[in-house]
Design an enzyme around this catalytic site. Structure first.
Site, PDB file in Angstrom:
ATOM      1  N   LYS A  54       0.841  -1.203   0.000  1.00 31.02           N
ATOM      2  CA  LYS A  54       0.000   0.000   0.000  1.00 31.02           C
ATOM      3  C   LYS A  54       0.873   1.249   0.000  1.00 31.02           C
ATOM      4  O   LYS A  54       0.624   2.195  -0.755  1.00 31.02           O
ATOM      5  CB  LYS A  54      -0.922   0.003   1.227  1.00 31.02           C
ATOM      6  CG  LYS A  54      -2.083  -0.967   1.091  1.00 31.02           C
ATOM      7  CD  LYS A  54      -2.830  -1.196   2.412  1.00 31.02           C
ATOM      8  CE  LYS A  54      -3.871  -2.296   2.219  1.00 31.02           C
ATOM      9  NZ  LYS A  54      -4.494  -2.743   3.472  1.00 31.02           N
ATOM     10  N   GLN A  98      -4.774  -1.291   9.618  1.00 31.50           N
ATOM     11  CA  GLN A  98      -4.692  -2.637   9.045  1.00 31.50           C
ATOM     12  C   GLN A  98      -5.310  -3.662   9.993  1.00 31.50           C
ATOM     13  O   GLN A  98      -4.946  -3.739  11.166  1.00 31.50           O
ATOM     14  CB  GLN A  98      -3.211  -2.980   8.769  1.00 31.50           C
ATOM     15  CG  GLN A  98      -3.003  -4.293   8.062  1.00 31.50           C
ATOM     16  CD  GLN A  98      -3.551  -4.303   6.633  1.00 31.50           C
ATOM     17  OE1 GLN A  98      -3.400  -3.354   5.885  1.00 31.50           O
ATOM     18  NE2 GLN A  98      -4.209  -5.386   6.270  1.00 31.50           N
ATOM     19  N   ASP A 121     -11.214   2.925   4.125  1.00 34.47           N
ATOM     20  CA  ASP A 121     -11.632   1.518   4.038  1.00 34.47           C
ATOM     21  C   ASP A 121     -13.158   1.402   4.001  1.00 34.47           C
ATOM     22  O   ASP A 121     -13.686   0.335   3.672  1.00 34.47           O
ATOM     23  CB  ASP A 121     -11.114   0.732   5.266  1.00 34.47           C
ATOM     24  CG  ASP A 121      -9.992  -0.220   4.902  1.00 34.47           C
ATOM     25  OD1 ASP A 121      -9.823  -0.516   3.694  1.00 34.47           O
ATOM     26  OD2 ASP A 121      -9.285  -0.683   5.819  1.00 34.47           O
TER      27      ASP A 121
END
Ligand code: NDP
Length: 296
Positions: A54, A98, A121
């Protein structure tokens, strides 16, 4: 029929190129550089790989990447304090924590501490609610990538019968909402669904997100249907570890009209959509026009 292969790797490269071009314009015309902060708690090897990837792709499209690596025993209070700082930091437009988090941390609490406008997200409860009510939101990356590929292949999805296999909060449910938003007739199937084969056979679009290697055989697929395989499963085959999807690719590709491979289908689109979401969040934060074709 032999299915058209939907090349997620190539499509993801196109999405990244669009993002990069928009970022360049933002820098030149507005003096703004989008920034993505990724928070990793602990040393889970798979998470470390994702976070590295990422960060690398964020920098490649011209954005700022801020990585925060915290010890596995970080307290909830310290993690929440970091999120609070990132929420207030005007150079950070997207925040991603994460998952999975170590067990002593409450994921829901942590995710819901992120400013919803920076929740790239799309897991914050506000964004879940906005998506569910058809309002502008941050959309979870994997389903967004699936939607982009479906729109690219079909144009309009209106009136199509879609079956989503799986009802998780990160894939199945938001995928179903997005398909509904595009006026599909949507069925959500799960482990308690009766006669799954029959349900699948009625679908013009099958999105498989069950986490069961090659569970969906070709004879569950309606001839000419589009198959989006979200699954990523590692299995041993011929003495080697290989990646397979939730769909039995060979038999499904012989029947479907179009299909995403694993690897090289949905997977690459997920990070591309994370970058797209960060750009969208940056544009919204600055009252600027959103990038076209990169949101739901
Ligand atoms: P979850 O385990 O959270 O959810 C799986 C879903 O599949 C559940 O709703 C479950 O039903 C359903 N299911 C399981 N077994 C069956 C069965 N035999 N028949 C019908 N339904 C079944 O998984 P995720 O949604 O997180 O992930 C799904 C897959 O997608 C995984 O392979 C994952 O690795 C992959 N993935 C890929 C991503 C990418 O970037 N390409 C990103 C995220 C995930 P029930 O609710 O009844 O238990």
């Amino acid at each position: 029929m032999t299915a058209k292969v939907i090349d997620g790797k190539a499509f993801a490269a196109e999405v990244r190129a669009k993002v990069a071009a928009h970022v360049t314009r933002l820098k030149e015309e507005n003096g703004i550089t989008p920034g993505l902060a990724v928070v990793l708690v602990g040393e889970d090897p798979a998470s470390q790989v994702y976070v590295r990837s990422k960060g690398k792709q964020t920098v490649e499209v011209g954005m700022n990447s801020y990585e925060h690596k915290l010890d596995a025993d970080t307290s909830e209070a310290d993690l929440l304090a970091l999120i609070d700082r990132l929420n207030k930091d005007a150079t950070v437009h997207g925040i991603l924590v994460q998952l999975p988090l170590p067990k002593h941390l409450d994921s829901d609490l942590v995710i819901n501490a992120i400013d919803p406008a920076k929740d790239v997200d799309g897991f914050h409860i506000s964004n879940v609610g906005l998506l569910g009510t058809g309002q502008k939101s941050m959309v979870p990356c994997t389903p967004l990538g699936c939607l982009m590929m479906l729109r690219d292949h079909h144009g309009s999805l209106a009136g199509m019968d879609a079956v989503v296999l799986g009802r998780s909060n990160i894939v199945g449910k938001p995928m179903a909402q997005l398909l509904l938003g595009d006026s599909c007739t949507v069925t959500i199937a799960h482990s308690r669904t009766k006669d799954l084969a029959d349900v699948c056979r009625r679908a013009d679009i099958v999105v498989a997100a069950v986490g069961r290697p090659e569970m969906v055989p070709g004879d569950w697929i309606k001839p000419g249907a589009t198959v989006i395989d979200v699954g990523i499963n590692r299995i041993e085959r011929d003495g080697k570890t290989v990646l397979v999807g939730d769909v039995d690719y060979a038999s499904a590709a012989a029947v479907a009209g179009a299909i995403t491979p694993v690897p090289g289908g949905v997977g690459p689109m997920t990070i591309a959509c994370l970058l797209a979401n960060t750009l969208t969040a940056c544009c919204r934060a600055n009252g600027l026009a959103e990038p076209e074709g990169l949101t739901a």
